[in-house]
Design an enzyme around this catalytic site. Structure first.
Site, PDB file in Angstrom:
ATOM      1  N   GLY A  20      12.103 -12.540  -4.617  1.00 47.65           N
ATOM      2  CA  GLY A  20      11.566 -11.257  -4.155  1.00 47.65           C
ATOM      3  C   GLY A  20      12.571 -10.514  -3.294  1.00 47.65           C
ATOM      4  O   GLY A  20      13.037 -11.040  -2.282  1.00 47.65           O
ATOM      5  N   GLY A  22      12.033  -7.565  -1.723  1.00 50.26           N
ATOM      6  CA  GLY A  22      11.323  -6.532  -0.967  1.00 50.26           C
ATOM      7  C   GLY A  22      11.925  -6.472   0.429  1.00 50.26           C
ATOM      8  O   GLY A  22      13.076  -6.865   0.650  1.00 50.26           O
ATOM      9  N   GLY A  24      11.368  -8.283   3.089  1.00 51.64           N
ATOM     10  CA  GLY A  24      11.738  -9.580   3.653  1.00 51.64           C
ATOM     11  C   GLY A  24      12.921 -10.200   2.925  1.00 51.64           C
ATOM     12  O   GLY A  24      13.925 -10.582   3.550  1.00 51.64           O
ATOM     13  N   VAL A  88       9.773 -15.093 -11.465  1.00 49.56           N
ATOM     14  CA  VAL A  88       9.537 -16.511 -11.151  1.00 49.56           C
ATOM     15  C   VAL A  88       8.090 -16.855 -11.479  1.00 49.56           C
ATOM     16  O   VAL A  88       7.163 -16.137 -11.107  1.00 49.56           O
ATOM     17  CB  VAL A  88       9.868 -16.793  -9.667  1.00 49.56           C
ATOM     18  N   GLU A 179      -3.388   8.712   3.754  1.00 49.40           N
ATOM     19  CA  GLU A 179      -2.230   9.544   3.408  1.00 49.40           C
ATOM     20  C   GLU A 179      -2.448  10.256   2.067  1.00 49.40           C
ATOM     21  O   GLU A 179      -2.132  11.432   1.905  1.00 49.40           O
ATOM     22  CB  GLU A 179      -0.962   8.674   3.391  1.00 49.40           C
ATOM     23  N   ASP A 309       4.570 -10.436   3.425  1.00 48.74           N
ATOM     24  CA  ASP A 309       3.135 -10.310   3.136  1.00 48.74           C
ATOM     25  C   ASP A 309       2.522 -11.591   2.580  1.00 48.74           C
ATOM     26  O   ASP A 309       1.337 -11.857   2.780  1.00 48.74           O
ATOM     27  CB  ASP A 309       2.912  -9.202   2.088  1.00 48.74           C
ATOM     28  N   ALA A 326       5.863  -3.819   6.871  1.00 47.42           N
ATOM     29  CA  ALA A 326       7.298  -4.022   6.677  1.00 47.42           C
ATOM     30  C   ALA A 326       7.937  -4.745   7.863  1.00 47.42           C
ATOM     31  O   ALA A 326       8.757  -5.647   7.680  1.00 47.42           O
ATOM     32  CB  ALA A 326       7.958  -2.666   6.452  1.00 47.42           C
TER      33      ALA A 326
HETATM   34  C1  FAD Z   1       1.320   2.095  -0.842  1.00 49.48           C
HETATM   35  C2  FAD Z   1       1.799   1.252   0.313  1.00 49.48           C
HETATM   36  C3  FAD Z   1       2.117   1.866   1.528  1.00 49.48           C
HETATM   37  C4  FAD Z   1       2.556   1.112   2.597  1.00 49.48           C
HETATM   38  N1  FAD Z   1       2.885   1.732   3.778  1.00 49.48           N
HETATM   39  C5  FAD Z   1       3.413   1.021   4.788  1.00 49.48           C
HETATM   40  C6  FAD Z   1       3.837   1.666   5.990  1.00 49.48           C
HETATM   41  O1  FAD Z   1       3.715   2.884   6.132  1.00 49.48           O
HETATM   42  N2  FAD Z   1       4.401   0.899   6.975  1.00 49.48           N
HETATM   43  C7  FAD Z   1       4.552  -0.454   6.829  1.00 49.48           C
HETATM   44  O2  FAD Z   1       5.091  -1.108   7.724  1.00 49.48           O
HETATM   45  N3  FAD Z   1       4.144  -1.093   5.724  1.00 49.48           N
HETATM   46  C8  FAD Z   1       3.589  -0.396   4.700  1.00 49.48           C
HETATM   47  N4  FAD Z   1       3.189  -1.031   3.557  1.00 49.48           N
HETATM   48  C9  FAD Z   1       3.276  -2.495   3.515  1.00 49.48           C
HETATM   49  C10 FAD Z   1       4.713  -2.935   3.261  1.00 49.48           C
HETATM   50  O3  FAD Z   1       5.248  -2.242   2.163  1.00 49.48           O
HETATM   51  C11 FAD Z   1       4.704  -4.442   3.023  1.00 49.48           C
HETATM   52  O4  FAD Z   1       4.201  -5.061   4.167  1.00 49.48           O
HETATM   53  C12 FAD Z   1       6.098  -4.953   2.729  1.00 49.48           C
HETATM   54  O5  FAD Z   1       6.602  -4.376   1.545  1.00 49.48           O
HETATM   55  C13 FAD Z   1       6.085  -6.471   2.600  1.00 49.48           C
HETATM   56  O6  FAD Z   1       7.378  -6.893   2.329  1.00 49.48           O
HETATM   57  P1  FAD Z   1       7.619  -8.225   1.496  1.00 49.48           P
HETATM   58  O7  FAD Z   1       9.082  -8.472   1.553  1.00 49.48           O
HETATM   59  O8  FAD Z   1       6.702  -9.285   1.935  1.00 49.48           O
HETATM   60  O9  FAD Z   1       7.170  -7.875   0.001  1.00 49.48           O
HETATM   61  P2  FAD Z   1       7.482  -6.634  -0.934  1.00 49.48           P
HETATM   62  O10 FAD Z   1       8.201  -5.564  -0.196  1.00 49.48           O
HETATM   63  O11 FAD Z   1       6.186  -6.302  -1.574  1.00 49.48           O
HETATM   64  O12 FAD Z   1       8.480  -7.217  -2.020  1.00 49.48           O
HETATM   65  C14 FAD Z   1       8.125  -8.214  -2.914  1.00 49.48           C
HETATM   66  C15 FAD Z   1       9.183  -8.269  -3.990  1.00 49.48           C
HETATM   67  O13 FAD Z   1       8.949  -9.441  -4.772  1.00 49.48           O
HETATM   68  C16 FAD Z   1       9.119  -9.138  -6.127  1.00 49.48           C
HETATM   69  N5  FAD Z   1       8.316 -10.123  -6.859  1.00 49.48           N
HETATM   70  C17 FAD Z   1       6.990 -10.336  -6.754  1.00 49.48           C
HETATM   71  N6  FAD Z   1       6.603 -11.368  -7.512  1.00 49.48           N
HETATM   72  C18 FAD Z   1       7.726 -11.820  -8.128  1.00 49.48           C
HETATM   73  C19 FAD Z   1       7.973 -12.869  -9.045  1.00 49.48           C
HETATM   74  N7  FAD Z   1       7.005 -13.690  -9.457  1.00 49.48           N
HETATM   75  N8  FAD Z   1       9.233 -13.042  -9.494  1.00 49.48           N
HETATM   76  C20 FAD Z   1      10.242 -12.225  -9.071  1.00 49.48           C
HETATM   77  N9  FAD Z   1      10.050 -11.223  -8.201  1.00 49.48           N
HETATM   78  C21 FAD Z   1       8.816 -11.026  -7.719  1.00 49.48           C
HETATM   79  C22 FAD Z   1       8.638  -7.702  -6.256  1.00 49.48           C
HETATM   80  O14 FAD Z   1       9.202  -7.076  -7.393  1.00 49.48           O
HETATM   81  C23 FAD Z   1       9.136  -7.100  -4.950  1.00 49.48           C
HETATM   82  O15 FAD Z   1      10.435  -6.555  -5.083  1.00 49.48           O
HETATM   83  C24 FAD Z   1       2.711  -0.297   2.465  1.00 49.48           C
HETATM   84  C25 FAD Z   1       2.398  -0.900   1.252  1.00 49.48           C
HETATM   85  C26 FAD Z   1       1.946  -0.141   0.182  1.00 49.48           C
HETATM   86  C27 FAD Z   1       1.631  -0.792  -1.131  1.00 49.48           C
END
Ligand code: FAD
Length: 429
Positions: A20, A22, A24, A88, A179, A309, A326
């Site tokens: 992932g 994202g 993190g 994955v 929003e 998350d 985030a």
């Molecule tokens: C519409 C929306 C608005 C938001 N607004 C805000 C905000 O204003 N402020 C804020 O702080 N947070 C906001 N958030 C929440 C924030 O985006 C998340 O908390 C943050 O993205 C979490 O980061 P992460 O690294 O855990 O996962 P993510 O950023 O979700 O990244 C996960 C990654 O894993 C990849 N992935 C998933 N499963 C697999 C797999 N099986 N194999 C390979 N790759 C995979 C995905 O493609 C993605 O790139 C918002 C979320 C959404 C959906």
């Protein structure tokens, strides 16, 4: 013979596989010390997505390319990070490997940073029929559906159909729901009447349905009150303490008995983890998040970690886990990068401590709410702060510039410039 993903041989350093890219995963890949670690970054997309601005793509305010960043470009100068685009599927902890759709990958340390997906609370029919906002592709689909509704509305002289096409139901009263509702209200009040002079936009309805007692439950009471007042002033109908029970044949049923006829139901009502095979149910919470200790180690393992998350960590300050935002993902990534290095030297790792930097939500033009430490403010100052913070955090100079230009254009002209309905053509159509 077992199919392996083509990656460089191990060269005396520990191999960290991150699933992932994202907030993190990307932060961790950038933070890990190249002296001690080789990093294999796996993601099903070849770009990083900036989720907080998905809603702006959905309302045609920003191009999808402005809120996505190519992963390979990000690591051009970091030769210890190897990106592979693959999904994955499962983990084999006993072999220290992960299974992907392109083959397997061995690891010394594995980090799950897969984020979460939309939660339909087990209702498959809602999953199939509502519009969601959990990826750039979904945001683009939402944009096409919304624009198509206005085109369809312009073509009909049937009052029932017109009402259905001009009724928008947003399910979920968190930041994204608020929003979206505010942005749609702005479109109705400032933009759409100029584009579609044949439509009477006093007939366009925006409904916001929320299961909790107040909007923006994760923010202060002041923020909730201000968001509710502003949305109501801008003509959004809010339903509190109720939930959508079904959406069938164009009719949304709400638990208080309300029925709304609508072509456009936007589902932003919550998130849930996606399970990977290989972990027992013991490692998961009921909402499919991986249970981790204060060092982000997944329950039952000391070489598998989860951040962001998908990670569920209980602490005294956050007995129900940290907010899924985030900042949580970014801070866990920094903590884990340090801890993996400490581990290399046999030192004790340091426990994760979340620092709440505040939260914000926009409610439309010149209107936002912000809770920063003990300060709660709203209106234009919060809105400008929101703009600056998001502009600062988006990746890439070009993206920052394009977003700035799009925002400046719409601010001064009361217009948005991207109302194109473009669908990919496939061999099938
Ligand atoms: C519409 C929306 C608005 C938001 N607004 C805000 C905000 O204003 N402020 C804020 O702080 N947070 C906001 N958030 C929440 C924030 O985006 C998340 O908390 C943050 O993205 C979490 O980061 P992460 O690294 O855990 O996962 P993510 O950023 O979700 O990244 C996960 C990654 O894993 C990849 N992935 C998933 N499963 C697999 C797999 N099986 N194999 C390979 N790759 C995979 C995905 O493609 C993605 O790139 C918002 C979320 C959404 C959906």
């Amino acid at each position: 013979m077992e199919k392996m993903v083509n990656i460089p041989e191990k060269a005396g350093k520990k191999r960290v596989v991150i699933v992932g890219a994202g907030f993190g995963g990307l932060k961790l890949a950038g933070k890990l010390n190249p002296e001690y670690f080789d990093v294999i970054l796996l993601d099903k997309n070849n770009y990083h997505q900036f989720q907080p601005l998905f809603y702006q793509v959905a309302i045609a305010g920003l191009e999808p390319s402005s809120i996505a960043y190519p992963l390979r470009k990000n690591f051009q100068k970091k030769h210890h990070v190897h990106f592979r685009m693959c999904e994955v599927i499962g983990v084999f902890p006993e072999n220290q490997s992960v299974e992907t759709n392109e083959g397997s990958v061995d690891y010394d340390y594995l980090v799950i940073a897969t984020g979460c997906d939309t939660n339909f609370f087990g209702n498959q029919s809602l999953k199939n029929t509502t519009i969601t906002l959990k990826s750039v592709s979904e945001a683009l689909y939402a944009r096409n559906r919304i624009l198509q509704s206005f085109e369809d509305a312009a073509s009909t002289n049937n009052e029932e159909l017109l009402k259905k096409r001009l009724t928008f139901v947003i399910v979920g009263g968190g930041a994204t729901g608020v929003e979206l509702a505010g942005a749609l209200a702005d479109m109705r009040n400032h933009i759409l009447p100029k584009d579609y002079p044949e439509i009477d936009f006093s007939k366009m309805q925006i409904h916001l349905v929320d299961a909790s007692p107040r909007l923006l439950l994760a923010m202060s009471e002041e923020a909730s009150v201000k968001a509710t007042e502003t949305l109501e002033d801008r003509g959004v109908k809010i339903y509190q303490n109720v939930f959508v029970t079904s959406y069938e044949d164009g009719v949304v049923s709400i638990s208080d008995g309300t029925r709304l006829v609508s072509d456009n139901v936007l589902w932003v009502a919550g998130i849930v983890g996606d399970k990977l095979s290989g972990f027992s149910q013991d490692s998961y919470t009921k909402s499919n998040r991986l249970i981790v200790n204060r060092y982000c180690e997944v329950k039952g393992f000391n070489d598998i970690f989860a951040i962001g998350d998908i990670a569920y960590m209980e602490t005294e300050a956050y007995p129900k886990g940290h907010p899924q935002v985030a900042q949580g993902a970014l801070q866990m990534a920094v903590n884990l990068a340090t801890n993996l290095e400490l581990k290399e030297f046999g030192h004790n790792p340091s426990p994760f401590k979340y620092v709440d930097k505040g939260s914000m939500a926009t409610i439309g033009r010149n209107a936002a709410v912000a809770d920063i430490i003990h300060f709660h403010f709203s209106g234009a100052p919060a809105w400008w702060l929101w703009l600056v913070v998001h502009l600062y955090t988006i990746m890439g100079i070009k993206n920052k510039l394009f977003i700035f230009l799009d925002w400046a254009w719409s601010y001064f002209t009361y217009d948005i410039s991207l109302r194109l309905l473009i669908r990919p053509k496939t061999k099938m159509n």
